[in-house]
Design an enzyme around this catalytic site. Structure first.
Site, mmCIF file in Angstrom:
data_model
loop_
_atom_site.group_PDB
_atom_site.id
_atom_site.type_symbol
_atom_site.label_atom_id
_atom_site.label_comp_id
_atom_site.label_asym_id
_atom_site.label_seq_id
_atom_site.Cartn_x
_atom_site.Cartn_y
_atom_site.Cartn_z
ATOM 1 N N ASP A 112 -4.142 -1.575 6.194
ATOM 2 C CA ASP A 112 -4.679 -3.108 5.651
ATOM 3 C C ASP A 112 -4.253 -4.149 6.406
ATOM 4 O OD1 ASP A 112 -5.526 -4.619 3.596
ATOM 5 O OD2 ASP A 112 -3.583 -4.999 2.399
ATOM 6 N N LYS B 225 -9.293 -2.415 6.420
ATOM 7 C CA LYS B 225 -9.620 -3.521 6.205
ATOM 8 C C LYS B 225 -10.658 -4.176 7.381
ATOM 9 C CE LYS B 225 -6.724 -6.962 5.664
ATOM 10 N NZ LYS B 225 -6.722 -7.953 4.341
ATOM 11 N N ASP C 221 4.341 0.865 17.333
ATOM 12 C CA ASP C 221 3.064 0.080 17.874
ATOM 13 C C ASP C 221 2.078 1.231 17.794
ATOM 14 O OD1 ASP C 221 1.238 -0.948 19.080
ATOM 15 O OD2 ASP C 221 2.141 -1.103 21.114
ATOM 16 N N ASP D 260 4.729 0.153 11.203
ATOM 17 C CA ASP D 260 4.638 -1.231 11.310
ATOM 18 C C ASP D 260 5.398 -1.611 12.660
ATOM 19 O OD1 ASP D 260 3.308 -3.387 9.495
ATOM 20 O OD2 ASP D 260 4.419 -4.267 11.074
ATOM 21 N N TRP E 142 0.858 -1.359 0.219
ATOM 22 C CA TRP E 142 0.083 -0.010 0.071
ATOM 23 C C TRP E 142 1.073 1.285 0.005
ATOM 24 C CZ3 TRP E 142 -5.396 0.176 2.468
ATOM 25 C CH2 TRP E 142 -6.249 -0.878 1.881
#
Lengths: 1162, 314
Positions: B123, B163, B98, B82, B55
């Site tokens: 996502d 998502k 985090d 991430d 993405w």
């Protein structure tokens, strides 16, 4: 254990059995139960208190509920579950619950997913205290160590970051936020399960990284709330699972772990961290739940496992056990004779039911000597002439003597040059020579029939010589043999042309039949006597023999009638090479059916056809993956089997077990329970092995293997041990509840029901067992297909909720997505109470595979259970041409890997069934399935959709003058539904001209994929040459769409006008009249939609609702909803109960059964 | 044959490799953009749970496709967050952190020089347990965590795309999202398989309720069913509009295609753009490959000793 929302109690003594069950949580699965003693009463004869009721805290999702279990102390089998209060709903997902000890109130400590804990009064539903960890991350698992007070409680959580964090929820933290006290690092995946062992101060964790780690953490909880050692260490990292580890339990000497690989491993916890035992028995999909009972010195521990297959199994484990009881150790029989052992045979003693210790073992060496083993010693029994050196075949048989209860054992030995000797083992000097063989004797086969015994010797050029031997005691107490030569069999011309298996079927009307198997993999049928004359002649000959015996009293004699010498028999029927090039290994007969095994990994169940004499394979059963070398199949004896039981089930398949070699082991495999009953680490495929008990044809559940390995004679049991039925049970583990499918269930289809009248259970009073299982009434028969590539036939007893697996069919090589059944039961009245059911079942799977079966379901009065006879009708694969290609591993297959998504029966009136298939490669295909010809043909295919076709449905229209039209509806991922006129295909005329028609109509119904279709015509009758058809569809967009189509019968009109009707195109005119939609029928994709009756439909969705809808001409009305616990419902089978009761499950009194499908990808 | 079988099973997997995307999910964001024009006027974008980075790749190619500056003259800034490290991407700033920590939110805003983000995408999917009720719950918690950090960094009127698993309690998530956004749509790109319960919520026009103060110290808990507001059963459930997006003439993610897609072009195997970075089962697979897993058949072989594992006290 919990199964979905239902809690079931099983009693383990005296026989493990289900006791009672109750649904506890409506829309949540049960994730755990915690018990505590609620009340106790004193035992009559002792001063100790015996608990008679327990409080169970049952939790799942965000819900916890109190259930009370009452036990009747006088009879442990009687248990009763009572639910008094409604469930308590919490804010957060529950990971662990513990009762606060020594507390008369109903206080529970609860650990929740956001790394929090609360003190809950279950009676009021109020949280008395709440605390979160400062580390506010999500937990995958948690363990509460609870003693007397909330303040001392310790929580260990497995975080989303692969760590274990330890903290004290009851501590004096500010603002209800507690700091992390200890942190354990090392796992490289999330942690699914945690276990703590107080007495050792050990903590164990099971992880996504496939390891179990054991940590020395020290004392936790207790007075002051210990947090264990300041620097805890990792004692051991246990890698042994082939996949993720879901559950772990600690006991003082053992670590128990269970995982996705379906194994429960028992580790030596204190010692070297080795696997002591692996408990396997669940179908694919793995073990989710594990419980280990606290051990008692005398009884050992119970281990219970719950599988993703829905099965619950129970195992008994001894704490001091050092080895696997299934895998046997090997004893060397220390062969001391001359030469190298080549062939081994177990010989039973004279008495019936010889014990293992009374058995003798015969070994033939490369010197041509036969030695006998008995009482720990080897002795030379028979010395062969020089022609028996370097090559020798040997076979023994136990013959029941006429007019005598004792048995005689005969041994036959054959040489490279065709010399054949037979001798009684008790009197080896009384040998007789059988000549007439030419060339090498490849194999010897004994077959006992009535009072005679037959010997078959397979020699050169496919000649199988046969002798009929009459065995008697003579006046001197020795065994006398009379031999008659029978016409030889001639095997079909091929390489490796020798016999490997034979069985004689006595048949009065047709003369005796022989069913044989050869090394080339063929199954053959021979008829013993070509005509009546031959039969009479044989009888005369036999009488002459007996007469001769009476007069001259000779010890042996042989008589070879000259006229038989040149007479040979050719097979009447031959299934050439069915078992593959590695050959047939055995053939046996049981109650009218034949079972053959081969080194192709298959058991074939077949019979001699009732019309012309020929062999018909009914079905193929594969053993487990990797087990290709099958040696024999034995009928599994039911525990209560008595001799001379009724043969009412003649011609129906019996349960059997498979003997064979799997990798380096000799294995006895149960193809229904899918488990190993016995494993002997013998090193792999042996040319010569022998099994005790000998040649019973029935597997008694125990036995011993003798085999030759590297010149030694080895046995799986010590020869002096008196292993017998009573000595030990081999069956490891009890199945409390049978598994259904290893992974998800892709489709479900109801065949119908059978009725069990009350009188058929009258003899149940005799059957032992404390728990009366209700079996009367109706049994619903259901077929499911799963991602584990199997089809399962189930019988469901709605009154008791019990589910029995009748058959597992494993012919598919990919996930089974759709199954249809054709029964003629529904044409009878719904209330007819038939005890049997016959259905033609067609299933379709990935890898473009179709299979067709005839299922016969009935009631077995002896076993008091339903049974299912499976006959494999035909199979078809689209890419068969590719599978047949040589060197295909060197090439790249360019064709798409087509999955069959959905199937609909177009027509079943003619001798073939027409089915339409929705295919993932964008095609709609039409097949004809002929049960008579046992063939499946592709008629045509059309790539009209150009997208993955998801669903198909058909509709049959009755026009005036007996005309009938058939419509096919197909829908794809673009939300469009195409309508096809299949009238011509259904009438059978288009079979010669297989051109696919063009669609008559295309309807835009959904934004994205159409998952399910239901179509029905309006019953108001044909209105001026046409009718209305309703198409209801459920889509990925959560929408329920109802489209009404007007169909005009153009042909009728044309005829009335007087135009000739030989027009090539469709005789139907279709128009979309109206569309009604319910856009948010479900919050998630509608995965299944079924018609209950015209105007009434049922939908199922991933949002866990099952909805009932009533359709009127102007609106769609929501009539009812059922919240289910199935998070991934995909298939649905609905039917109406004949008696409509108000206020049952849904509004209208129909019972819904649903099954889950786990087919989503992330 | 083994290499090409996955190409055949999944057309978007194959296309992703051929077009240089790190994962097939890139097409999902592209198709969402086709429908919602997500990238119009976007200068600052955040990709939450970014690994393996497909993405971020889309954001990078779309936002700075024709040079470093967009029309407004403002510099385009993309931040990828991430827990695990991922291979660097040109033009994308990586934060290894985090999303439940305030510090991560602060770091994002620092990269934007105090400016709020125009677009936040997520996502992320959890490590699946295979128990679908648990997986749906954890996915919902991940979405709520993403929503929580979004409220710290998103500008009013901004867009949030995440998502979602359309499961049992999805209506509760919808009702929660509707508190924060003017328009919430459930969208299914055509590259997301029909057989998957996965979909995407496109939340437009961010306007938090009056007096809302972003707070990371308490997790956003999911809503409960309310008799009047959002029912467990029946028609009064909050269900947001559903929209399938992507061109119908595009490839069908459920269809199985032949390897030879068009007659003129010979099929050629393309290796993956980005192999997976240290999966959890790495060590177990290594042990299995070398026949070092403990087995009952070989009691003599000792279990592998621990290596490099340590426990530490906090």
């Amino acid at each position: 254990p919990g199964e979905g929302p239902v809690l079931t109690v099983y009693s383990l003594q005296p026989v493990p059995k289900a006791c009672t069950s109750v649904p506890v949580l409506q829309q949540h699965r049960i994730h755990g139960t915690r018990s505590r003693v609620s009340t106790t009463i004193s035992r009559p004869n002792s001063s100790t208190l015996q608990p008679n009721s327990y409080d169970l805290a049952v939790f799942g999702g965000k819900t916890v509920r109190l259930v009370r279990l009452h036990l009747d102390v006088s009879a442990v089998k009687l248990a009763h579950l009572e639910i008094s209060r409604p469930p308590v709903e919490l804010q957060d997902w529950i990971l662990d619950i513990r009762w606060l000890r020594e507390d008369k109130q109903s206080l529970l400590c609860v650990a929740v997913a956001h790394n929090g804990a609360l003190l809950l009064d279950i009676s009021s539903g109020n949280a008395l205290a709440h605390c979160s960890c400062l580390e506010g991350c999500l937990l995958y698992s948690a363990l509460l160590v609870v003693h007397k007070s909330w303040a001392d409680t310790v929580l260990i959580g497995g975080t989303v970051f692969n760590q274990l964090v330890l903290w004290k929820p009851g501590g004096e933290a500010s603002h209800n936020r507690a700091p992390v006290e200890r942190r354990l690092l090392g796992h490289t995946g999330v942690i699914f399960s945690i276990s703590y062992l107080q007495e050792k101060g050990w903590l164990a964790s099971a992880s996504d990284d496939r390891s179990v780690r054991v940590w020395a953490i020290g004392a936790l909880g207790g007075c002051g709330g210990n947090c264990g050692d300041l620097k805890p260490t990792c004692l051991r990292v246990l890698f042994g699972h082939q996949a993720r580890v879901f559950s772990v339990c600690l006991s003082p000497r053992r670590v128990f772990s269970a995982g996705e690989d379906g194994a429960c491993l028992i580790w030596d916890g204190a010692g070297g961290g080795t696997v002591l035992r692996a408990l396997k028995g669940h179908r694919a999909g793995g073990i989710r739940a594990l419980a280990v009972s606290p051990g008692r010195d005398d009884t050992g521990r119970w281990v219970a496992t719950g599988g993703a297959d829905g099965g619950v199994r129970l195992w008994k484990v001894e704490d001091d056990e050092e080895e696997d009881t299934v895998t046997k150790t090997i004893t060397d029989l220390e062969f001391s004779g001359r030469g190298v052992p080549k062939v081994v045979c177990v010989v039973e003693g004279e008495a019936h039911n010889t014990k293992w210790s009374q058995c003798r073992i015969l070994v033939c060496t490369d010197q041509g000597f036969v030695y006998q083993y008995g009482n720990g010693h080897w002795e030379l029994l028979w010395r062969g002439s020089p022609e028996f050196q370097s090559y020798c075949v040997m076979e023994t048989v136990a013959v029941r003597l006429k007019d005598s209860i004792s048995k005689a054992n005969l041994c036959a030995v054959g040489s490279l040059s065709g010399v054949l000797k037979v001798f009684p083992i008790s009197h080896p000097q009384n040998e007789i020579a059988l000549q007439s063989c030419s060339g090498k004797i490849h194999s010897l086969i004994w077959q006992q029939c009535d009072q005679y015994v037959y010997l078959l010797a397979s020699a050169a050029e496919g000649q199988v010589y046969r002798w009929c031997i009459d065995v008697r005691f003579n006046e001197m107490g020795t065994v006398s043999l009379r031999v008659k030569c029978c016409p030889a069999f001639v095997l079909p011309t091929c390489s490796k042309r020798w016999l490997t298996a034979a069985v004689r079927l006595p048949s009065k009307s047709k003369g005796a039949l022989w069913v044989c198997g050869d090394r080339r993999g063929s199954l053959l049928l021979f008829q013993e006597d070509l005509d009546r004359r031959g039969e009479e002649e044989a009888t005369d000959c036999m009488q002459a023999n007996i007469k001769g015996h009476e007069t001259d009293g000779a010890l042996q004699e042989k008589e070879i009638p000259e006229e038989h010498k040149d007479l040979t028999l050719s097979p009447l029927s031959c299934l050439f090479g069915v078992h593959g090039k590695q050959g047939v290994t055995s053939v046996c007969e049981y109650q009218g059916l034949l079972y053959s095994t081969g080194r192709d990994g298959c058991v074939r169940i077949f019979r001699v056809g009732e019309g012309p004499l020929q062999l018909e394979v009914l079905r193929v059963q594969r053993a487990c993956k990797g087990m290709e070398w099958l040696e024999r199949s034995l009928i599994e004896s039911p525990g209560d089997d008595k001799k001379g039981s009724t043969i009412e089930n003649k011609g129906t398949e019996a349960r059997f077990v498979i003997f064979g070699f799997h990798a380096s082991q000799f294995v006895v495999w149960d193809p229904v329970k899918l488990e190993r009953l016995l494993a002997v680490p013998c090193g792999g495929g042996h040319r010569s092995w022998s099994f005790w008990p000998v040649h019973t044809g029935v597997w008694p559940g125990y036995g011993a293997l003798v085999f030759i390995k590297q010149g030694s004679v080895l046995a799986s049991e010590r020869p002096l041990e008196s292993t017998s039925v009573s000595a030990r049970t081999w069956n490891e583990g009890w199945s409390l509840r049978e598994g259904i499918h290893g992974r998800g269930i892709g489709c479900v289809c109801r065949l119908g029901r059978i009725w069990v009248p009350n009188d058929s259970t009258a003899n149940r009073a005799e059957t032992p067992g404390p728990v009366r299982v209700q079996i009367e009434g109706q049994w619903e028969i259901i077929v499911t297909g799963g991602e584990d590539t199997s089809l399962t036939v189930l019988a469901v007893h709605p009154n008791s909720g019990s589910v029995t697996v009748l058959s597992i069919i494993t012919d598919h090589i990919s996930s089974v997505r759709t199954v249809v059944a054709l029964t003629h039961q529904d044409r009878l009245k719904l209330t007819s109470q038939s005890q049997s059911l016959s259905a033609l079942v067609i299933s379709a799977s990935g890898r473009a595979q179709l299979q067709c079966y005839r299922l016969q379901i009935g009631w077995n009065k002896r076993r008091l259970a339903p049974f299912c006879q499976v006959v494999q009708v035909a199979g078809h694969r689209l890419d068969e041409h590719w599978e047949r290609k040589r060197n295909r591993h060197k090439m790249v297959k360019m064709d798409p890997e087509t999955r069959y998504m959905s199937m609909a029966v177009v027509d079943d009136n003619s001798d073939a069934v027409l089915v339409a298939l929705a295919c993932s490669d964008g095609a709609v295909r039409l097949f004809s399935v002929s049960e008579v010809k046992r063939q499946i043909h592709l008629l045509w295919e059309t790539f009209y959709h150009q997208r993955c076709v998801l669903s198909v449905a058909t509709c049959s229209l009755k026009a005036g003058k007996g005309h009938r039209y058939v419509l096919l509806f197909s829908a794809a991922t673009d939300g469009k539904i195409a309508v096809w006129d299949l009238t011509q295909a259904a009438s059978g005329s288009s079979c010669d001209a297989p051109t696919p028609p063009n669609p008559c109509l295309s309807i835009a119904a959904h934004q994205s994929g159409v998952n399910s279709l239901a179509v029905w015509p309006h019953t108001q009758g044909p209105l001026d040459g046409g009718c209305l058809v309703t198409v209801s569809s459920g889509g990925d967009d959560g929408q329920l769409m109802v489209s009404t189509i007007r169909v005009d019968f153009l042909e009728d009109r044309l005829r009335t006008v007087g135009v000739t009707q030989d027009q090539p195109q469709s005789h139907l005119g279709l128009h979309l009249l109206s569309q009604l939609s319910f856009p948010s029928a479900h919050a998630a994709p509608v995965t299944a939609l079924k018609l209950l009756r015209p105007g009434l439909i049922v939908t199922a969705s991933c949002d866990q609702r099952v909805c009932l809808w009533e359709l009127c001409s102007t609106s769609i009305n929501h009539r009812g909803v059922l919240c289910s616990h199935v998070a991934d419902a995909a298939g649905l089978a609905v039917w109406e109960e004949p008696v409509v009761e108000d206020g049952r499950t849904a509004d209208l009194g129909q019972t819904l059964y649903e099954y889950n499908l786990y087919d989503y990808y992330y | 044959m083994g290499r090409s079988s996955k190409d055949k099973r999944d057309i978007y997997y194959r296309l992703a490799k051929e077009e240089g995307w790190r994962a097939r999910s890139a097409f999902k964001l592209l198709q969402l953009d086709e429908e919602f024009s997500l990238f119009t006027g976007v200068n600052r974008a955040v990709d939450l749970c970014a690994a393996p980075g497909s993405w971020s790749q889309v954001l990078s190619r779309k936002l700075r496709g024709h040079g470093e500056k967009c029309e407004g003259g403002e510099e385009v800034k993309i931040v990828a967050v991430d827990l695990q490290a991922m291979a660097p991407l040109p033009g994308v700033t990586q934060i290894q952190g985090d999303i439940t920590k305030v510090s991560t939110a602060e770091e994002i805003v620092r990269h934007f020089e105090g400016q709020p983000a125009d677009l936040v995408v997520c996502d992320g999917a959890p490590d699946v347990t295979g128990l679908h009720d648990v997986d749906e719950y954890i996915q919902a918690q991940l979405l709520l965590a993403a929503l929580n950090i979004t409220t710290h960094v998103l500008k009013p009127g901004g867009t949030f795309v995440a998502k979602i698993f359309r499961g049992k309690d999805v209506t509760l998530l919808y009702s929660q999202l509707k508190i924060f956004f003017g328009g919430v749509t459930c969208a299914k790109p055509r590259s997301s398989r029909n057989s998957s319960i996965e979909a995407f919520v496109v939340c437009q026009n961010y306007h938090p309720p009056e007096g809302y103060v972003p707070n990371m110290s308490n997790p956003l808990l999911d809503h409960s069913y309310d008799v009047d507001f959002n029912q467990l059963e029946g028609p009064n459930r909050i269900i947001v509009p559903f929209l399938a997006c992507g061109d119908l003439s595009a490839f069908d993610s459920d269809r199985t295609y032949p390897l030879q897609l068009d007659a003129g072009k010979e099929y050629q195997y393309t290796p993956p753009t980005q192999p997976p970075i240290s999966p959890p089962y790495q060590q177990a697979c290594h042990l299995r490959k070398n026949n070092l897993l403990s087995k009952e058949d070989s009691p003599s072989s000792l279990g592998p000793r621990q290596s490099g594992d340590q426990a530490q006290a906090d």
